[in-house]
Scaffold this motif. Structure first.
Motif, PDB file in Angstrom:
ATOM      1  N   GLU A 161       8.642  15.711  -1.280  1.00 58.25           N
ATOM      2  CA  GLU A 161       8.161  14.398  -1.676  1.00 58.25           C
ATOM      3  C   GLU A 161       6.830  14.526  -2.408  1.00 58.25           C
ATOM      4  O   GLU A 161       6.006  15.388  -2.084  1.00 58.25           O
ATOM      5  CB  GLU A 161       7.990  13.502  -0.444  1.00 58.25           C
ATOM      6  CG  GLU A 161       7.634  12.066  -0.784  1.00 58.25           C
ATOM      7  CD  GLU A 161       7.562  11.161   0.442  1.00 58.25           C
ATOM      8  OE1 GLU A 161       7.252   9.959   0.278  1.00 58.25           O
ATOM      9  OE2 GLU A 161       7.811  11.656   1.568  1.00 58.25           O
TER      10      GLU A 161
ATOM     11  N   LEU B 254       2.608  10.821  -5.396  1.00 64.42           N
ATOM     12  CA  LEU B 254       2.781   9.611  -6.191  1.00 64.42           C
ATOM     13  C   LEU B 254       3.702   8.618  -5.505  1.00 64.42           C
ATOM     14  O   LEU B 254       3.482   7.398  -5.568  1.00 64.42           O
ATOM     15  CB  LEU B 254       3.347   9.971  -7.565  1.00 64.42           C
ATOM     16  CG  LEU B 254       2.380  10.568  -8.598  1.00 64.42           C
ATOM     17  CD1 LEU B 254       3.151  11.019  -9.826  1.00 64.42           C
ATOM     18  CD2 LEU B 254       1.294   9.569  -8.969  1.00 64.42           C
ATOM     19  N   ASP B 255       4.737   9.136  -4.861  1.00 62.27           N
ATOM     20  CA  ASP B 255       5.696   8.259  -4.193  1.00 62.27           C
ATOM     21  C   ASP B 255       5.259   7.921  -2.767  1.00 62.27           C
ATOM     22  O   ASP B 255       5.363   6.768  -2.335  1.00 62.27           O
ATOM     23  CB  ASP B 255       7.077   8.924  -4.177  1.00 62.27           C
ATOM     24  CG  ASP B 255       7.603   9.180  -5.584  1.00 62.27           C
ATOM     25  OD1 ASP B 255       7.519   8.262  -6.425  1.00 62.27           O
ATOM     26  OD2 ASP B 255       8.058  10.312  -5.851  1.00 62.27           O
ATOM     27  N   ARG B 256       4.778   8.887  -2.032  1.00 63.22           N
ATOM     28  CA  ARG B 256       4.410   8.645  -0.636  1.00 63.22           C
ATOM     29  C   ARG B 256       3.270   7.645  -0.523  1.00 63.22           C
ATOM     30  O   ARG B 256       3.237   6.813   0.390  1.00 63.22           O
ATOM     31  CB  ARG B 256       4.029   9.960   0.050  1.00 63.22           C
ATOM     32  CG  ARG B 256       3.783   9.782   1.542  1.00 63.22           C
ATOM     33  CD  ARG B 256       3.750  11.086   2.286  1.00 63.22           C
ATOM     34  NE  ARG B 256       3.637  10.868   3.721  1.00 63.22           N
ATOM     35  CZ  ARG B 256       4.653  10.611   4.530  1.00 63.22           C
ATOM     36  NH1 ARG B 256       5.888  10.546   4.029  1.00 63.22           N
ATOM     37  NH2 ARG B 256       4.466  10.416   5.823  1.00 63.22           N
TER      38      ARG B 256
ATOM     39  N   GLY C 136       2.499   5.411  -2.900  1.00 62.97           N
ATOM     40  CA  GLY C 136       2.721   4.251  -3.751  1.00 62.97           C
ATOM     41  C   GLY C 136       1.846   4.230  -4.989  1.00 62.97           C
ATOM     42  O   GLY C 136       1.441   3.162  -5.469  1.00 62.97           O
TER      43      GLY C 136
ATOM     44  N   ARG D 254       2.577   5.253  -8.095  1.00 63.78           N
ATOM     45  CA  ARG D 254       3.196   4.939  -9.394  1.00 63.78           C
ATOM     46  C   ARG D 254       2.870   3.501  -9.792  1.00 63.78           C
ATOM     47  O   ARG D 254       2.535   3.216 -10.951  1.00 63.78           O
ATOM     48  CB  ARG D 254       4.702   5.151  -9.330  1.00 63.78           C
ATOM     49  CG  ARG D 254       5.111   6.589  -9.129  1.00 63.78           C
ATOM     50  CD  ARG D 254       6.617   6.788  -9.286  1.00 63.78           C
ATOM     51  NE  ARG D 254       6.990   8.134  -8.892  1.00 63.78           N
ATOM     52  CZ  ARG D 254       6.895   9.204  -9.682  1.00 63.78           C
ATOM     53  NH1 ARG D 254       6.418   9.061 -10.918  1.00 63.78           N
ATOM     54  NH2 ARG D 254       7.265  10.394  -9.253  1.00 63.78           N
TER      55      ARG D 254
END
Length: 231
Positions: free
Chosen positions: A204, A207-209, A211, A213
């Protein structure tokens, strides 16, 4: 300036302070909302030590280490000596002889906004020190100061008996009344970091974990190809 030696300051619980030190300065600092850090100017004279102890505070005149001599008598096992001066001073106010006396009394280390010397000897004897300078410049023993009074170090208020944590990342202070809360928050922070570590190992992205983005988009950051950018 009133010059006093306070003989019996209250101290944080030694076992709790030692446990708190195990989390490390960076974790505890973050857990407490990024408070208590004594600043990047205080660096270890040698790497690899992680300590926690209760503060014995010393206020010296610049270029004068008389009050450090007075403070040694009041140090107990589990203490950390915290030394500052009335004006900025980089002289080597602390060395191997002081360390020998403190080590014999069970003191865990030194933190000073001034200078230290005998660095090779301190390393050989395993006595950790964090300082703003290393200097062979000697000092005198002539001017009164204070021991076990509130002092300011690295922009932070340090009271006698507060918890001092120090490692390769620097030094921080935790008020003695806050140590138990700091333990709870540090453990929560550690649990959160371990979950994140496991997620990163599984592929993972931060950027995704986190938030991020959406945050990039809010800030107007866009993704383009090399051709679109003109590379």
């Amino acid at each position: 300036m009133r010059t006093v030696i306070v003989t019996d300051p209250p101290r944080a619980d030694g076992e709790q302070v030692a446990k708190l030190a195990g989390y490390g300065v960076a974790t505890v600092h973050e857990a407490l909302g990024r408070t208590g850090f004594l600043g990047p100017q205080l660096r270890p004279t040698h790497l690899g030590f992680r300590i926690g102890g209760t503060a014995v505070t010393v206020l010296c005149w610049q270029g004068d280490n008389l009050m450090i001599h007075a403070a040694v008598e009041l140090c107990r096992p589990g203490d950390v000596l915290v030394v500052t001066t009335t004006s900025p001073c980089s002289d080597g106010m602390f060395g191997e002889l002081f360390a020998t006396a403190l080590q014999d009394r069970g003191v865990r280390g030194l933190v000073t906004t001034g200078g230290v010397r005998d660095v090779a000897e301190l390393h050989a004897m395993g006595f950790p020190a964090w300082s703003a300078a290393v200097s062979a410049q000697g000092t005198v023993k002539a001017t009164p100061g204070s021991v076990n009074v509130p002092i300011t170090a690295g922009g932070q208020l340090v009271r006698p008996g507060d918890a001092i944590l120090a490692d390769d990342d620097g030094v921080m202070v935790v008020p003695r009344q806050e140590v138990e809360r700091a333990l709870d928050r540090a453990q929560a922070r550690l649990d959160k970091e371990e979950a994140t570590r496991a997620a990163f190992r599984a592929g993972e992205l931060g950027l995704d974990r986190y938030g991020l983005r959406a945050r990039l988009a809010e800030l107007g950051v866009t993704y383009v190809t090399a051709e679109e950018y003109g590379l």
